[in-house]
Write a protein that holds these residues in place. Structure first.
Motif, PDB file in Angstrom:
ATOM      1  N   ASP A  47      -0.666   9.448   3.904  1.00  0.00           N
ATOM      2  CA  ASP A  47      -0.493  10.848   4.267  1.00  0.00           C
ATOM      3  C   ASP A  47       0.705  10.986   5.173  1.00  0.00           C
ATOM      4  N   GLN A  48       1.715  11.695   4.709  1.00  0.00           N
ATOM      5  CA  GLN A  48       2.891  11.904   5.551  1.00  0.00           C
ATOM      6  C   GLN A  48       2.571  12.952   6.614  1.00  0.00           C
ATOM      7  N   ARG A  49       3.136  12.765   7.806  1.00  0.00           N
ATOM      8  CA  ARG A  49       2.990  13.780   8.852  1.00  0.00           C
ATOM      9  C   ARG A  49       4.345  13.880   9.527  1.00  0.00           C
ATOM     10  N   VAL A  50       5.177  14.753   8.977  1.00  0.00           N
ATOM     11  CA  VAL A  50       6.568  14.817   9.432  1.00  0.00           C
ATOM     12  C   VAL A  50       6.686  15.742  10.646  1.00  0.00           C
ATOM     13  N   VAL A  51       7.143  15.180  11.743  1.00  0.00           N
ATOM     14  CA  VAL A  51       7.390  15.953  12.959  1.00  0.00           C
ATOM     15  C   VAL A  51       8.845  15.741  13.353  1.00  0.00           C
ATOM     16  N   GLY A  52       9.583  16.839  13.438  1.00  0.00           N
ATOM     17  CA  GLY A  52      10.995  16.738  13.799  1.00  0.00           C
ATOM     18  C   GLY A  52      11.772  15.822  12.865  1.00  0.00           C
ATOM     19  N   GLY A  53      11.469  15.894  11.579  1.00  0.00           N
ATOM     20  CA  GLY A  53      12.220  15.122  10.602  1.00  0.00           C
ATOM     21  C   GLY A  53      11.749  13.684  10.439  1.00  0.00           C
ATOM     22  N   LYS A  54      10.787  13.243  11.265  1.00  0.00           N
ATOM     23  CA  LYS A  54      10.330  11.857  11.156  1.00  0.00           C
ATOM     24  C   LYS A  54       8.846  11.813  10.786  1.00  0.00           C
ATOM     25  N   ASP A  55       8.524  10.980   9.820  1.00  0.00           N
ATOM     26  CA  ASP A  55       7.140  10.816   9.401  1.00  0.00           C
ATOM     27  C   ASP A  55       6.399   9.963  10.442  1.00  0.00           C
ATOM     28  N   GLN A  56       5.446  10.578  11.123  1.00  0.00           N
ATOM     29  CA  GLN A  56       4.696   9.860  12.162  1.00  0.00           C
ATOM     30  C   GLN A  56       3.819   8.760  11.558  1.00  0.00           C
ATOM     31  N   ASN A  57       3.584   8.841  10.256  1.00  0.00           N
ATOM     32  CA  ASN A  57       2.708   7.865   9.600  1.00  0.00           C
ATOM     33  C   ASN A  57       3.486   6.832   8.781  1.00  0.00           C
ATOM     34  N   ASP A  58       4.770   6.683   9.086  1.00  0.00           N
ATOM     35  CA  ASP A  58       5.614   5.769   8.294  1.00  0.00           C
ATOM     36  C   ASP A  58       5.197   4.305   8.436  1.00  0.00           C
ATOM     37  N   TRP A  59       4.294   4.016   9.357  1.00  0.00           N
ATOM     38  CA  TRP A  59       3.842   2.637   9.597  1.00  0.00           C
ATOM     39  C   TRP A  59       2.645   2.246   8.749  1.00  0.00           C
ATOM     40  N   MET A  60       1.966   3.230   8.173  1.00  0.00           N
ATOM     41  CA  MET A  60       0.642   2.988   7.584  1.00  0.00           C
ATOM     42  C   MET A  60       0.623   1.886   6.538  1.00  0.00           C
ATOM     43  N   GLY A  61      -0.301   0.993   6.724  1.00  0.00           N
ATOM     44  CA  GLY A  61      -0.431  -0.156   5.834  1.00  0.00           C
ATOM     45  C   GLY A  61      -1.103   0.216   4.525  1.00  0.00           C
ATOM     46  N   PRO A  62      -1.311  -0.782   3.670  1.00  0.00           N
ATOM     47  CA  PRO A  62      -1.887  -0.547   2.342  1.00  0.00           C
ATOM     48  C   PRO A  62      -3.349  -0.110   2.445  1.00  0.00           C
ATOM     49  N   PRO A  63      -3.901   0.427   1.342  1.00  0.00           N
ATOM     50  CA  PRO A  63      -5.322   0.769   1.326  1.00  0.00           C
ATOM     51  C   PRO A  63      -6.128  -0.438   1.794  1.00  0.00           C
ATOM     52  N   SER A  64      -6.977  -0.222   2.801  1.00  0.00           N
ATOM     53  CA  SER A  64      -7.660  -1.388   3.350  1.00  0.00           C
ATOM     54  C   SER A  64      -9.036  -1.012   3.872  1.00  0.00           C
ATOM     55  N   TYR A  65      -9.851  -2.014   4.121  1.00  0.00           N
ATOM     56  CA  TYR A  65     -11.186  -1.848   4.682  1.00  0.00           C
ATOM     57  C   TYR A  65     -11.056  -1.756   6.205  1.00  0.00           C
ATOM     58  N   PRO A  66     -12.149  -1.295   6.878  1.00  0.00           N
ATOM     59  CA  PRO A  66     -12.074  -1.156   8.335  1.00  0.00           C
ATOM     60  C   PRO A  66     -11.695  -2.454   9.058  1.00  0.00           C
ATOM     61  N   ASP A  67     -11.990  -3.610   8.491  1.00  0.00           N
ATOM     62  CA  ASP A  67     -11.626  -4.867   9.164  1.00  0.00           C
ATOM     63  C   ASP A  67     -10.154  -5.208   8.949  1.00  0.00           C
ATOM     64  N   GLY A  68      -9.431  -4.369   8.216  1.00  0.00           N
ATOM     65  CA  GLY A  68      -7.996  -4.591   8.039  1.00  0.00           C
ATOM     66  C   GLY A  68      -7.631  -5.330   6.762  1.00  0.00           C
ATOM     67  N   SER A  69      -8.632  -5.822   6.042  1.00  0.00           N
ATOM     68  CA  SER A  69      -8.268  -6.553   4.818  1.00  0.00           C
ATOM     69  C   SER A  69      -7.884  -5.561   3.717  1.00  0.00           C
ATOM     70  N   THR A  70      -6.932  -5.972   2.905  1.00  0.00           N
ATOM     71  CA  THR A  70      -6.372  -5.098   1.870  1.00  0.00           C
ATOM     72  C   THR A  70      -7.351  -4.914   0.725  1.00  0.00           C
ATOM     73  N   LYS A  71      -7.441  -3.676   0.254  1.00  0.00           N
ATOM     74  CA  LYS A  71      -8.335  -3.397  -0.872  1.00  0.00           C
ATOM     75  C   LYS A  71      -7.741  -3.894  -2.190  1.00  0.00           C
ATOM     76  N   PRO A  72      -8.601  -4.307  -3.109  1.00  0.00           N
ATOM     77  CA  PRO A  72      -8.118  -4.648  -4.451  1.00  0.00           C
ATOM     78  C   PRO A  72      -7.558  -3.408  -5.148  1.00  0.00           C
ATOM     79  N   VAL A  73      -6.799  -3.632  -6.213  1.00  0.00           N
ATOM     80  CA  VAL A  73      -6.230  -2.531  -6.997  1.00  0.00           C
ATOM     81  C   VAL A  73      -7.125  -2.308  -8.211  1.00  0.00           C
ATOM     82  N   PRO A  74      -7.932  -1.226  -8.200  1.00  0.00           N
ATOM     83  CA  PRO A  74      -8.791  -0.985  -9.362  1.00  0.00           C
ATOM     84  C   PRO A  74      -8.018  -0.271 -10.476  1.00  0.00           C
ATOM     85  N   ILE A  75      -8.248  -0.675 -11.704  1.00  0.00           N
ATOM     86  CA  ILE A  75      -7.585  -0.039 -12.846  1.00  0.00           C
ATOM     87  C   ILE A  75      -8.567   0.925 -13.507  1.00  0.00           C
ATOM     88  N   GLN A  76      -8.164   2.197 -13.628  1.00  0.00           N
ATOM     89  CA  GLN A  76      -9.019   3.228 -14.208  1.00  0.00           C
ATOM     90  C   GLN A  76      -8.958   3.159 -15.731  1.00  0.00           C
TER      91      GLN A  76
END
Ligand code: ARE
Ligand code: CA
Length: 498
Positions: free
Chosen positions: A346-375
C-alpha cells in the motif's frame, strides 16, 4: 526453428523479487521453462541483518553480515535444490551479490540479529564468519568527515566512502577479494549461471576485473565445458556524474537505467515524446551498445522511489502502458531484457515520498515470507503481482525467442503514436498509443497465412483464442486496433501461424 531451439535461444530474465527458493524451484518447472523464460534473478542469497524498525523491510537483504547462504528466501539446502531443479529444465539462475559493503555500523551486535544466527559486531566492524575485521574496510581511505558518500561528483567518495552509511569493503585488499571470490565460486559450483552485481559504481573497475577473473567456469553438470558466468553490473549512469557505465562495460553487461526512464517518458507522451520517435531506439538515444546492455522498464528500487529513473518509470500500477512498453521491449532487438515480478504494497505518498517504500514481501507475523499461491486462472494470490504471468507478457517472451537474432525490419509509423515493425520474416508487432483507432494495411515480411495474435489470445491445440490476422500472398495484412482496447497491441510470429 523447432520448439526446442526456441526454448534454448531464450534470454529473458525475470526478477522474482523476494520469492522463496522453494517457490522459484516450482515456478521453473511448471511455468518458466515451458513458456520460454531464460533465467531468474534471485534476491541476495547471503545472510543479512534482521531489521525490525521498520519491520523486516525488503532492503535488509542489501545489508549482509556473512556469506552464509540463508535468508528469508530459504536455507542453503533449499537454494541448492532450486538451482538444481531450474537447471534441470533449462532455466538459469543469476544471483544478486552484495559485495561492496556489509551492514550499517548502527545495526548492533550478537547472533540474534542475523538471518542464520551468525555473530557480528557492526560498530566494531567484526564479521567473524567471513571473516572481516575493521582493517578490511575503507574508513581510512574515505575523504569525507561523515565517512559517507556526500557527493557523486567525486569518484573517490563514490568508491571509498559508505553508500547510505553501509560499511564499505576494501576490495583492493587480497583478503577481501579472496572472501568475495570464494562466496561467488561457491554459488558457481552450486550451479548458478551468473550474477547481478550490486552497487558496482561504488567499486573500482580494476578490483572487479580481478575478482571476475578468478571465478570458476560454470558447473559442467549443466553447462558446456569452459562456459563463463554471465555478469551484469548495477551501475546507474544517467549521464550527469563522473563515474561512467563504459568503465564497466568491458567487464560484463551493465544495467542501462536510461532505457526505462526514456521509454517510460515516450509511452507517457511527456515532452512531446511519441512512439514514432522510437524508430531510432538504441545507441542513437545515447544508450550503451546493444550487446553491453541489460534492459528493463522498472526494477525493485525505482518501482518504489529508490535508486534512479524518476517519475517516468512505468510499473504494474499502470497496467495498460506497462504492457505496451513490455511488448515493445521484448519485440525490439536492443539489449538483454529483464522483467520485474513484484509484490503489492500500500503506497502512502506524503510530500512526494512513499512512506511505505520499505515494506517487505507478503509475510506472516513472525516475518517469514509467504509462499506464492497460483490461482486457477494462472495469476498469483496473496499480494504477489507476478507480472511475468500476465498473459500478454508471457506470450511476448516467446515472441522474443522466436525472433532471436533477426534484424529490425519493415518499420512503419503514422508520425504519432501508432507504430509497427517486424523482426526479419519471423515476427511482426503493431502498437496503438494514440487517442484514435488504428486501421492500416502493412507489409509484415511474414509468409502468407492466418496468424494468431498472441496479445489478445494464443495458440493452443491448433486453435487461436484471440484475434486472427491474415497475411496475404504479398506479405501484407490489415490491422485494426481500437484506442480504447485495454491491450492496444497486436503481435504475430511464425509459431503463432494457424
Ligand atoms: C537503508 C536505508 C537507509 C540507511 C541504510 C543503512 O534506506 O536510510 O541509511 O539502510 O542503514 C537498498 C535500499 C536502501 C537501503 C539499502 C541497505 O535502496 O534504501 O538503505 O538497501 O539496506 C545509489 C547506488 C545504487 C543503489 C541505489 C539505491 O549507486 O547502487 O543508490 N542500488 C543498489 C540496490 C539497492 C540497495 C543498494 C544498492 C545497497 O539496488 O536496493 O539499497 O546495497 C543517483 C545516483 C545513483 C544512486 C541514486 C540513489 O541517481 O546516480 O548512483 O544510486 O542517486 O541515491
Ligand atoms: Ca565501495
Amino acid at each position: 526453428h523447432s520448439k526446442r531451439q526456441i526454448l534454448q535461444s531464450s534470454s529473458t530474465i525475470v526478477h522474482l523479487f523476494e520469492w522463496r527458493w522453494n517457490d522459484i524451484a516450482e515456478e521453473c518447472g511448471r511455468y518458466l521453462a515451458p513458456n520460454g523464460f531464460g533465467a531468474v534473478q534471485i534476491s541476495p542469497p547471503s545472510e543479512n541483518v534482521i531489521v525490525t524498525q521498520p519491520w523486516r523491510p525488503w532492503w535488509e537483504r542489501y545489508q549482509p553480515v556473512s556469506y552464509n547462504l540463508c535468508s528469508r528466501s530459504g536455507t542453503e539446502q533449499e537454494l541448492r535444490d532450486m538451482i538444481c531443479k531450474c537447471n534441470a529444465v533449462g532455466v538459469k539462475i543469476y544471483a544478486d551479490v552484495v559485495i561492496n559493503h556489509m551492514c550499517a555500523p548502527d545495526m548492533g551486535e550478537g547472533r540474534r540479529r542475523s538471518t542464520c544466527g551468525s555473530f557480528f559486531n557492526a560498530s566494531k566492524r567484526e564479521f567473524p564468519s567471513v571473516p572481516y575485521t575493521a582493517s578490511h574496510f575503507n574508513d581510512d581511505k574515505c575523504p569525507t568527515l561523515s565517512g559517507n558518500i556526500e557527493t557523486y561528483q567525486d569518484i573517490y567518495q563514490v568508491r571509498n566512502c559508505r553508500l547510505v552509511g553501509l560499511l564499505d569493503l576494501a576490495q583492493d585488499q587480497e583478503h577481501v577479494r579472496g572472501r568475495i571470490v570464494d562466496y561467488m565460486n561457491r554459488l558457481v559450483d552450486m550451479g548458478v549461471a551468473g550474477f547481478r552485481v550490486d552497487a558496482c559504481k561504488h567499486m573500482w573497475p580494476e578490483d572487479l576485473k580481478n575478482i571476475y577473473s578468478k571465478l570458476h567456469d560454470l558447473n559442467a553438470t549443466w553447462f558446456p565445458h569452459g562456459s563463463r558466468p554471465l555478469i551484469y553490473q548495477e551501475v546507474i549512469d544517467l549521464g550527469d556524474e563522473p563515474v561512467k557505465a563504459i568503465e564497466y562495460s568491458g567487464l560484463g553487461l551493465v544495467t542501462e537505467f536510461k532505457y526505462g526512464a526514456m521509454l517510460g517518458s515516450v509511452i507517457r507522451k511527456w515532452n512531446q515524446g511519441k512512439l514514432a520517435d522510437l524508430k531510432t531506439w538504441g545507441e542513437h538515444w545515447g544508450l550503451l551498445p546493444s550487446d553491453e546492455a541489460l534492459v528493463f522498464l522498472d526494477n525493485h528500487d525505482n518501482q518504489r522511489g529508490h535508486g534512479a529513473g524518476g517519475a517516468s518509470v512505468v510499473t504494474f500500477r499502470e497496467p495498460r502502458i506497462y504492457k505496451m512498453a513490455v511488448a515493445f521491449m521484448l519485440a525490439h532487438p536492443y539489449g538483454v531484457p529483464r522483467l520485474m515480478s513484484s509484490y503489492r504494497w500500500d503506497q502512502r505518498v506524503v510530500g512526494g515520498k512513499d512512506q511505505n517504500d520499505w515494506m517487505g514481501p507478503p509475510s506472516y507475523p513472525d516475518g517469514s515470507t509467504k509462499p506464492v499461491p497460483i490461482q486457477p486462472d494462472g495469476s498469483c494470490g496473496e499480494g504477489w503481482v507476478c507480472e511475468h504471468r500476465w498473459p500478454s507478457i508471457r506470450n511476448m517472451v516467446m515472441f522474443h525467442n522466436v525472433v532471436d537474432g533477426e534484424p529490425l525490419a519493415n518499420w512503419w509509423d503514422n508520425g504519432e503514436n501508432q507504430i509497427a515493425f517486424g523482426r526479419g520474416n519471423q515476427g511482426f508487432i503493431v502498437i496503438n498509443n494514440d487517442d484514435c483507432p488504428l486501421d492500416v494495411t502493412l507489409y509484415t515480411g511474414l509468409a502468407e497465412g492466418t496468424y494468431c495474435d498472441v496479445i489478445s489470445g494464443q495458440m493452443s491445440g491448433g486453435c487461436c483464442s484471440g484475434k486472427q490476422l491474415t497475411v496475404r500472398k504479398d506479405g501484407r495484412a490489415h490491422f485494426t486496433i481500437s484506442h480504447s482496447d485495454p491491450d492496444p497491441v497486436i503481435a504475430i510470429h511464425t509459431h503463432s501461424k494457424l
